[in-house]
Design an enzyme around this catalytic site. Sequence first.
Site, PDB file in Angstrom:
ATOM      1  N   ASP A   1      16.951  59.479  69.193  1.00  0.00           N
ATOM      2  CA  ASP A   1      16.798  58.033  69.353  1.00  0.00           C
ATOM      3  C   ASP A   1      15.637  57.555  68.488  1.00  0.00           C
ATOM      4  O   ASP A   1      14.496  58.024  68.629  1.00  0.00           O
ATOM      5  CB  ASP A   1      16.554  57.699  70.824  1.00  0.00           C
ATOM      6  CG  ASP A   1      16.407  56.211  71.053  1.00  0.00           C
ATOM      7  OD1 ASP A   1      17.370  55.475  70.798  1.00  0.00           O
ATOM      8  OD2 ASP A   1      15.323  55.781  71.472  1.00  0.00           O
TER       9      ASP A   1
ATOM     10  N   THR B   1      18.401  51.201  66.747  1.00  0.00           N
ATOM     11  CA  THR B   1      16.980  51.357  66.438  1.00  0.00           C
ATOM     12  C   THR B   1      16.771  52.175  65.166  1.00  0.00           C
ATOM     13  O   THR B   1      15.852  51.896  64.390  1.00  0.00           O
ATOM     14  CB  THR B   1      16.263  52.037  67.609  1.00  0.00           C
ATOM     15  OG1 THR B   1      16.920  53.274  67.916  1.00  0.00           O
ATOM     16  CG2 THR B   1      16.292  51.156  68.837  1.00  0.00           C
ATOM     17  N   THR B   2      17.618  53.181  64.954  1.00  0.00           N
ATOM     18  CA  THR B   2      17.512  53.959  63.723  1.00  0.00           C
ATOM     19  C   THR B   2      18.045  53.173  62.538  1.00  0.00           C
ATOM     20  O   THR B   2      17.452  53.177  61.455  1.00  0.00           O
ATOM     21  CB  THR B   2      18.279  55.282  63.868  1.00  0.00           C
ATOM     22  OG1 THR B   2      17.786  56.001  65.002  1.00  0.00           O
ATOM     23  CG2 THR B   2      18.118  56.145  62.634  1.00  0.00           C
TER      24      THR B   2
ATOM     25  N   ASP C   1      20.664  53.023  76.683  1.00  0.00           N
ATOM     26  CA  ASP C   1      21.076  52.327  75.459  1.00  0.00           C
ATOM     27  C   ASP C   1      22.495  51.792  75.589  1.00  0.00           C
ATOM     28  O   ASP C   1      22.780  50.653  75.202  1.00  0.00           O
ATOM     29  CB  ASP C   1      20.987  53.277  74.261  1.00  0.00           C
ATOM     30  CG  ASP C   1      19.546  53.591  73.881  1.00  0.00           C
ATOM     31  OD1 ASP C   1      18.636  52.930  74.419  1.00  0.00           O
ATOM     32  OD2 ASP C   1      19.336  54.492  73.054  1.00  0.00           O
TER      33      ASP C   1
END
Length: 571
Positions: A105, A138-139, A428
């Site tokens: 994550d 997020t990445t 998530d």
Amino acid sequence: MDITRSSCISSILLFTLIPFSVISILLYFTSEETIEVHCRWKAMLPVQILKDHAQEERGDSARLSSFVGAIAIGDLVKTTLGPKGMDKILINGNPDRNDIKVTNDGATILKSIGVDNPAAKVLVDISMAQDNEVGDGTTSVTVLASELLKEAEKLINMRIHPQTIISGYRKALKLSQDALRECAIESGSKMREDLLKIARTTLSSKILSQYNELFSTLAVDAILRLKGSANLDAIQIIKKLGGSLNDSYLDEGFLLEKLPGMYQPRRLENAKILIANTPMDTDKVKVFGFRVRMDGVVKVAELEAAEKLKMKEKVDKILSHKMNVFINRQLIYNYPEQLFADANVMAIEHADFEGIERLALVLGGEIVSTFDTPEKVKFGQCDLVEEVMIGEDRLMRFSGVALGEACSIVLRGATNQILEEADRSLHDALCVLMTHVKDSKTVPGAGASEIIMSNAVLNGAQKVAGKEALAIQAFGQALSALPIIISDNAGLDGADLVTRLRAEHANGNHRMGINVEEGIISDVIELGIIESLQVKMCMVSSAAEAAEQIIRVDDIIKCAPRPRAPDNRPC
């Protein structure tokens, strides 16, 4: 002094190599072809603006420092992107606590590492903002911002002004957002089906991918129980060591990891619950810093009796509320616990603050601290309170709660690291599903959305004159870098796949994406690989804004550390 012309030239060259601020050289030529050189040296000291030990970087040096730090952060997390991305092991730097995390994550990785570069911290912040806003991507947002900065660095090396690059990026951002909205599809009556597909897509890159169907169903069932409410606090995730991930399940009640006192009922129907945050020992006689002397054992017994009497009076006030379950955030202690048992009241102590807040929410009650006005107290209600076993642990289960959408997801796993990563992955997925419930539009995944945006931006660049067109083209190339990275992480030829994918989209096949399982181009809508429109919109806009903020930088000033007085105390 008198010297020859040749020696004068040598002296002048020597003077020019000396780093003084001002050198005034007066040359007087005489008829005898001699030169008299009068040199007046005046050293002008520079003006110091910053304090001692403060640092400053300007111009290209500051810009290069910002780009290098931000690009390094993108390179750090880009190997975790996609279904075949790799994990990172994060080790606590404290030697006394060798805690480790195994995760892919992006937000967890970035917030766990310490970065000193200011531009790198900007990327960490946008990753955290993406996690808080929509839960996923997020990445992707970090990698896209890094790719935008790589392209901007090339343009700056071509002597294109940063403001021109920013203007081009803004136009490209608008083109990409318009392209996303045009390809979006409304879920409509297929809401549950689309939610399942989105959950599978989100979890495909997580540790839960091997049990994708199970956890997708758990997440969708939990979200649909909320009936459109955006309150994720009603969904409780409990981690219990033991078993495998496949043993996880959804419990329709609320689970509290506490137990009632000794000799108290373990099961109650039609529970009337008083939720409190009150100290049960404040009415004891306490003397701090003093020594009490008694002239006999009888006086000690009288003191203990006075303490018990005060505690009994408080318990009687609580029992006057006519409830059958009492839950306190603080300790209850032995004597009040005995009094509750005599009154056949289930008393649960030391419920943590997060647990008691959520419990008050789902039971429909309020947390009280005083007990003088029972008629103003709002009690919690539920159909059944009982003790249940999960693995080797005993918990209290509240069924038929006032907030009917409340539920608990019980995660099982072999190690704490697996449980922590499963918790993050499931959270998530829940956030992404909640985002889709608010704005029920989907876009194709597996790199299809990025190519749609990239093609739209590159086509739009052809209609713009001037150097801004180069910045718009750079934005489109940065977007196409994401599917290349996803393919490379899967061990595929990313450049070949993306060129073929771009050709398919140019021919109007906008449903085509990268099938990393088979290493080919496939119809991702048929494969069920779709993503929420809002997640993609947030990802693109956040990355563009972060890149713009870093491109604007031309000066980095690091303040001097606060001076500390030397510690001259003896060892």
